[in-house]
Write an enzyme that holds these catalytic residues in place. Structure first.
Site, PDB file in Angstrom:
ATOM      1  N   SER A  16       0.816  -1.216   0.000  1.00 25.81           N
ATOM      2  CA  SER A  16       0.000   0.000   0.000  1.00 25.81           C
ATOM      3  C   SER A  16       0.855   1.275   0.000  1.00 25.81           C
ATOM      4  CB  SER A  16      -0.965   0.007   1.186  1.00 25.81           C
ATOM      5  OG  SER A  16      -1.888  -1.027   1.049  1.00 25.81           O
ATOM      6  N   LYS A  66      -8.999  -6.605   9.906  1.00 27.14           N
ATOM      7  CA  LYS A  66     -10.113  -6.223   9.019  1.00 27.14           C
ATOM      8  C   LYS A  66     -11.489  -6.364   9.685  1.00 27.14           C
ATOM      9  CE  LYS A  66      -8.046  -6.977   4.480  1.00 27.14           C
ATOM     10  NZ  LYS A  66      -8.218  -7.594   3.163  1.00 27.14           N
ATOM     11  N   ASN A 109     -11.450  -2.795   4.718  1.00 27.87           N
ATOM     12  CA  ASN A 109     -10.041  -2.606   4.341  1.00 27.87           C
ATOM     13  C   ASN A 109      -9.710  -1.139   4.090  1.00 27.87           C
ATOM     14  OD1 ASN A 109     -11.115  -2.103   1.798  1.00 27.87           O
ATOM     15  ND2 ASN A 109      -9.531  -3.254   0.721  1.00 27.87           N
ATOM     16  N   ASP A 129     -12.042  -4.702  -1.766  1.00 32.83           N
ATOM     17  CA  ASP A 129     -11.459  -5.898  -2.400  1.00 32.83           C
ATOM     18  C   ASP A 129     -12.344  -6.421  -3.543  1.00 32.83           C
ATOM     19  OD1 ASP A 129      -9.074  -6.146  -1.020  1.00 32.83           O
ATOM     20  OD2 ASP A 129      -9.945  -7.343   0.590  1.00 32.83           O
ATOM     21  N   GLY A 144     -11.613 -20.916  -3.039  1.00 30.13           N
ATOM     22  CA  GLY A 144     -11.341 -20.245  -1.766  1.00 30.13           C
ATOM     23  C   GLY A 144     -12.609 -19.684  -1.150  1.00 30.13           C
ATOM     24  N   GLY A 154     -11.924 -17.655   1.913  1.00 25.79           N
ATOM     25  CA  GLY A 154     -11.308 -16.790   2.928  1.00 25.79           C
ATOM     26  C   GLY A 154     -11.739 -15.342   2.714  1.00 25.79           C
ATOM     27  N   GLY A 155     -11.020 -14.426   3.334  1.00 31.13           N
ATOM     28  CA  GLY A 155     -11.410 -13.012   3.306  1.00 31.13           C
ATOM     29  C   GLY A 155     -11.551 -12.455   1.897  1.00 31.13           C
ATOM     30  N   TYR A 173      -0.463 -12.167  -6.025  1.00 33.25           N
ATOM     31  CA  TYR A 173       0.328 -11.203  -6.812  1.00 33.25           C
ATOM     32  C   TYR A 173       1.836 -11.316  -6.592  1.00 33.25           C
ATOM     33  CZ  TYR A 173      -0.065  -8.706  -2.389  1.00 33.25           C
ATOM     34  OH  TYR A 173      -0.034  -8.374  -1.060  1.00 33.25           O
ATOM     35  N   GLY A 187      -3.052 -11.017 -10.386  1.00 32.52           N
ATOM     36  CA  GLY A 187      -3.420 -10.517  -9.064  1.00 32.52           C
ATOM     37  C   GLY A 187      -2.955  -9.081  -8.839  1.00 32.52           C
TER      38      GLY A 187
HETATM   39  P1  NAP Z   1      -7.382 -16.225   3.974  1.00 33.19           P
HETATM   40  O1  NAP Z   1      -8.581 -15.515   4.479  1.00 33.19           O
HETATM   41  O2  NAP Z   1      -6.383 -16.768   4.927  1.00 33.19           O
HETATM   42  O3  NAP Z   1      -7.918 -17.442   3.047  1.00 33.19           O
HETATM   43  C1  NAP Z   1      -7.032 -18.405   2.514  1.00 33.19           C
HETATM   44  C2  NAP Z   1      -7.790 -19.306   1.563  1.00 33.19           C
HETATM   45  O4  NAP Z   1      -6.845 -20.211   0.952  1.00 33.19           O
HETATM   46  C3  NAP Z   1      -8.849 -20.188   2.243  1.00 33.19           C
HETATM   47  O5  NAP Z   1      -9.923 -20.397   1.354  1.00 33.19           O
HETATM   48  C4  NAP Z   1      -8.074 -21.489   2.495  1.00 33.19           C
HETATM   49  O6  NAP Z   1      -8.902 -22.634   2.603  1.00 33.19           O
HETATM   50  C5  NAP Z   1      -7.257 -21.560   1.223  1.00 33.19           C
HETATM   51  N1  NAP Z   1      -6.077 -22.418   1.370  1.00 33.19           N
HETATM   52  C6  NAP Z   1      -4.982 -22.177   2.135  1.00 33.19           C
HETATM   53  N2  NAP Z   1      -4.103 -23.200   2.026  1.00 33.19           N
HETATM   54  C7  NAP Z   1      -4.679 -24.104   1.169  1.00 33.19           C
HETATM   55  C8  NAP Z   1      -4.269 -25.362   0.652  1.00 33.19           C
HETATM   56  N3  NAP Z   1      -3.094 -25.921   1.013  1.00 33.19           N
HETATM   57  N4  NAP Z   1      -5.092 -26.006  -0.205  1.00 33.19           N
HETATM   58  C9  NAP Z   1      -6.267 -25.452  -0.583  1.00 33.19           C
HETATM   59  N5  NAP Z   1      -6.717 -24.267  -0.132  1.00 33.19           N
HETATM   60  C10 NAP Z   1      -5.923 -23.604   0.742  1.00 33.19           C
HETATM   61  O7  NAP Z   1      -6.550 -15.315   2.968  1.00 33.19           O
HETATM   62  P2  NAP Z   1      -7.078 -14.136   2.014  1.00 33.19           P
HETATM   63  O8  NAP Z   1      -6.896 -12.837   2.699  1.00 33.19           O
HETATM   64  O9  NAP Z   1      -8.414 -14.499   1.492  1.00 33.19           O
HETATM   65  O10 NAP Z   1      -5.964 -14.187   0.854  1.00 33.19           O
HETATM   66  C11 NAP Z   1      -5.884 -15.281  -0.060  1.00 33.19           C
HETATM   67  C12 NAP Z   1      -4.812 -14.955  -1.116  1.00 33.19           C
HETATM   68  O11 NAP Z   1      -5.225 -13.828  -1.865  1.00 33.19           O
HETATM   69  C13 NAP Z   1      -3.440 -14.575  -0.533  1.00 33.19           C
HETATM   70  O12 NAP Z   1      -2.449 -15.127  -1.373  1.00 33.19           O
HETATM   71  C14 NAP Z   1      -3.401 -13.061  -0.620  1.00 33.19           C
HETATM   72  O13 NAP Z   1      -2.098 -12.550  -0.773  1.00 33.19           O
HETATM   73  C15 NAP Z   1      -4.207 -12.829  -1.897  1.00 33.19           C
HETATM   74  N6  NAP Z   1      -4.877 -11.509  -1.928  1.00 33.19           N
HETATM   75  C16 NAP Z   1      -4.689 -10.749  -3.025  1.00 33.19           C
HETATM   76  C17 NAP Z   1      -5.318  -9.519  -3.107  1.00 33.19           C
HETATM   77  C18 NAP Z   1      -5.096  -8.673  -4.318  1.00 33.19           C
HETATM   78  O14 NAP Z   1      -5.434  -7.478  -4.278  1.00 33.19           O
HETATM   79  N7  NAP Z   1      -4.570  -9.191  -5.400  1.00 33.19           N
HETATM   80  C19 NAP Z   1      -6.149  -9.067  -2.076  1.00 33.19           C
HETATM   81  C20 NAP Z   1      -6.351  -9.899  -0.951  1.00 33.19           C
HETATM   82  C21 NAP Z   1      -5.698 -11.140  -0.899  1.00 33.19           C
HETATM   83  P3  NAP Z   1      -9.425 -23.135   4.073  1.00 33.19           P
HETATM   84  O15 NAP Z   1     -10.664 -22.306   4.374  1.00 33.19           O
HETATM   85  O16 NAP Z   1      -9.726 -24.564   3.864  1.00 33.19           O
HETATM   86  O17 NAP Z   1      -8.312 -22.889   5.053  1.00 33.19           O
END
Ligand code: NAP
Length: 288
Positions: A22, A71, A92, A107, A131, A133-134, A228, A249
């Site tokens: 950021s 968050k 965020n 997001d 996915g 997650g957040g 990314y 990303g």
């Molecule tokens: P998060 O809330 O921790 O969620 C992680 C996700 O990945 C969950 O769905 C988790 O599944 C899954 N996961 C983790 N390890 C796994 C594995 N070994 N096999 C299968 N699924 C797995 O994280 P987040 O904030 O959503 O971020 C996720 C990714 O997006 C990160 O790499 C982050 O850097 C990226 N991101 C990018 C941006 C952008 O602007 N480009 C913005 C936000 C995030 P479970 O529920 O089963 O644990």
């Protein structure tokens, strides 16, 4: 622009926060827009989120990005929260409007802009989201009332099922949750128009991993991997090789940052400047 007594302050709070992009993209945008402002990173412990919001008012900090793990906690300390951020229980972006703190989540809109600005229109399409997650939640929420069908596949079924229920409560959309397995991945991909990876698979720590077998990819598919770092993930490389349209990303990162910038400043974000700053920084980090 040199910092003076008139310089306005923006920032990001998180823990850890040292590697946040950021400051890189927002300082580039503020400078290009000739605004007398600076953007800093503040490491804030989980126990101090309320104090940080008091500090935002006390110091007159104009705007903050909020990153992990704050968050959700930050919602308790805001005066108003935009409906999407409230439904997602994740903020965020905080704007300080005369000491009134307003919370947003950029997001999902960032992901949508990244797709559209790169020639991928999700409206009326079959979308497969990996996915729950957040980030996946924010994306699903914004996509839900646009797409024809949304499949949410997650390693753990419960958050995917909860997300599908939350969406169905609010939108009249066809949403189905699946436990992620080779079988559900292959079957859903067979008739998907757009695949979005919002899991952390493919990140630097496991850069050689992808959930998608290369031979499942096809030229009429669009793929966005929201990871990314690395700039091009294994999934993105495989998709490009298969002739699919690929959105990186980095694009989502830029457009979610651009949406925050526009909320704070009321100005149009200088996208190209932000993209250049993000890519330069990521390329340097990847070489080191
Ligand atoms: P998060 O809330 O921790 O969620 C992680 C996700 O990945 C969950 O769905 C988790 O599944 C899954 N996961 C983790 N390890 C796994 C594995 N070994 N096999 C299968 N699924 C797995 O994280 P987040 O904030 O959503 O971020 C996720 C990714 O997006 C990160 O790499 C982050 O850097 C990226 N991101 C990018 C941006 C952008 O602007 N480009 C913005 C936000 C995030 P479970 O529920 O089963 O644990």
């Amino acid at each position: 622009m040199a910092v003076s007594g008139k310089t306005k302050v923006f920032g990001v709070i998180g823990d850890p926060v040292e590697h946040s992009l950021s400051p890189v993209i927002q300082n580039a945008a503020l400078a290009a827009s000739k605004l007398d402002c600076t953007f800093l990173a503040f490491k804030v412990k989980s126990t101090a989120v309320g104090k940080a919001m008091d500090g935002m008012r006390a110091f007159g900090i104009q705007g903050l990005n909020v990153t992990m793990p704050h968050k959700t906690a930050v919602l308790n300390f805001l005066d108003e929260v935009h409906q999407t951020a409230r439904a997602l229980k994740a903020v965020n972006t905080v704007k300080n409007e005369s000491d009134k703190l307003l919370g947003f989540n950029t997001d999902g809109t960032g992901a949508m802009s990244a797709l559209r600005e790169n020639g991928v229109e999700p409206k009326g399409k079959k979308v497969m989201l990996l996915g729950a997650g957040g980030a996946a939640r924010a994306i699903a929420f914004v996509l839900a009332d646009q797409v024809d069908e949304l499949s949410i596949l997650n390693r753990t079924i419960q958050p995917a099922a909860e997300l599908a229920d939350l969406i169905k409560e609010r939108f009249n959309s066809k949403v189905v949750a699946y436990a992620l397995s080779p079988l559900t991945l292959k079957a859903n991909l067979a008739d998907a128009d757009l695949l979005i990876n919002a899991t952390s698979i493919g990140m630097k720590s496991n850069a050689n991993k992808t959930l998608i077998v290369p031979k499942w990819l096809k030229p009429d598919l669009a793929v966005m991997d929201i990871v990314y770092d690395p700039i091009e993930t294994k999934l993105a490389k495989n998709a490009r090789a298969a002739g699919a349209k690929v959105v990186s990303g980095v694009e989502m990162l830029i457009y979610q940052g651009a949406a925050s910038f526009e909320i704070w400043t009321g100005r149009k974000a200088p996208i190209e400047v932000m993209r250049k700053a993000a890519l330069n920084h990521l390329q340097k980090v990847q070489k080191s």
